[in-house]
Design an enzyme around this catalytic site. Structure first.
Site, PDB file in Angstrom:
ATOM      1  CE  LYS A 146      -3.791  -0.121  -0.164  1.00 27.79           C
ATOM      2  NZ  LYS A 146      -4.685  -0.229  -1.370  1.00 27.79           N
ATOM      3  CG  HIS A 178      -4.098   3.114  -5.693  1.00 28.29           C
ATOM      4  ND1 HIS A 178      -4.903   2.175  -6.307  1.00 28.29           N
ATOM      5  CD2 HIS A 178      -3.665   2.525  -4.542  1.00 28.29           C
ATOM      6  CE1 HIS A 178      -4.965   1.081  -5.569  1.00 28.29           C
ATOM      7  NE2 HIS A 178      -4.222   1.260  -4.501  1.00 28.29           N
TER       8      HIS A 178
END
Length: 349
Positions: free
Chosen positions: A75, A93
């Site tokens: 992450k 992302h």
């Protein structure tokens, strides 16, 4: 020598890891040096990595790793604005217009580093080589059912947490659902990994599932069938050309729909197909009430597989290991393609 540095995750509720002790053994056998940071939360004890031959580093020490090390995590990094000089493997992302993603790319530009985004490690045909999708779908469906169960009691779903196994998750969910008649559900993206996981969890809970994929959504909408199901699961990634599945008017339209599980979870993407909400939900507050009468809740947690950290880590690590074994050839194969994607988006900053 190629040096892989496995960092400790720094995000709340994140216990996963993308490499197992057995994977460490296999990488070392190919000549790759492996360092693993200690972690206060990782689902696998550090002793197993040490026994496999990894060097052990202090948690969160990756900024001081040798400059030639390839830093591997899952992450996002802390948003502290510091330049990023290393090569990083992670879910960035960063390529769909997300504000945080743009800031991340600016940090790479400032530091001269490179992002090898795990979402963009693909075969020549464009298929991802490794994904947490099945477990995201499985856990996401479970959270949505928790939201629906809470609605039946006139409440909003409370905090969620991790489970030692999928069996433990199912047992807890069955207890919450009790003997109540089950809702029905529509899954879009049902033929993919995410949709399969969502449908499997629903089947285990006795929920009748309508399964849609590309053939059923090719018309581009509108899709009134979405509003005719109590649960809706979006299991496809937002991208240019993605049709709208839930328009903003759904809040007040006549509907059976009560819970949206946006498992793909891209609310701040320009291409999000769910237009009734604009932010992710959290482990502490998994449901966002977007309309009151009748209720409509959205759940959109962006690290769902962490609810089942051990099973999802083992599955993902097995998928990714063959690609990690080729890290000595970063200019070709999956790594070369990921670098080309990074370069393309950096050129557009």
């Amino acid at each position: 020598m190629t040096h892989l540095w496995v960092r400790a995750e720094q995000r709340d509720n994140e216990e996963r890891v993308g490499l197992t002790p057995d994977g460490v053994r296999q990488l070392i056998a190919t000549g790759i040096k492996v360092t693993v940071e200690d972690s206060p939360t990782r689902c696998m004890p550090i002793d197993g990595f040490a026994a496999a031959g990894a060097d052990i580093a202090t948690a969160f020490s990756w900024p001081d790793a040798p400059r030639d090390a390839i830093v591997f995590g899952l992450k996002e990094l802390p948003e502290d604005g510091t330049p990023l000089p290393h090569r990083h493997i992670m879910f960035g992302h960063a390529y769909k217009g997300q504000p945080a993603g743009l800031r991340l790319l600016q940090r790479f530009r400032a530091g001269g580093g490179t992002l090898y985004d795990l979402e963009y490690l693909v075969t020549p045909e464009g298929r991802r080589v490794a994904a947490f999708g099945y477990w995201a779908g499985y856990a996401g469906a479970a959270v949505a059912l928790k939201c629906w169960a809470a609605q039946q009691q006139g409440a909003l779903c409370g905090p969620v947490g991790t489970y030692p196994s999928a069996q433990a998750l199912r047992a807890d969910l069955l207890d919450q659902l009790g003997d109540a008649p089950r809702p029905n559900a529509l899954v879009i993206g049902a033929l993919g990994r995410v949709g399969t996981g969502a449908a499997d969890l629903c089947a285990a809970m006795g929920v009748d599932v309508t399964k849609w994929d590309m053939a059923e959504t090719r018309s581009g909408g509108p899709f009134p069938e979405v509003l005719q199901h109590a649960l809706f699961f979006n299991c496809i990634l937002a991208r240019p050309g993605t049709p709208v599945f839930v328009p903003a008017s759904a809040k007040t339209d006549a509907r059976t729909l009560r819970v949206i599980g946006d498992i793909a979870c891209d609310p701040d993407s320009d291409f999000s197909p769910i237009k009734v909400y604009d932010r992710t939900t959290t482990w502490d507050a998994p449901a966002l009430r977007v309309h009151d009468a009748p209720p409509l809740d959205v759940t959109a947690i962006d690290n769902l597989p962490s609810m089942l950290p051990l099973e999802s880590s083992e599955d993902y690590a097995d998928q990714l290991l063959p690609s990690l074994a080729t890290l000595g050839g970063l200019d070709s194969g999956v790594w070369g393609r990921a670098k080309a994607t990074f370069d393309h988006h950096m050129a557009r900053l």
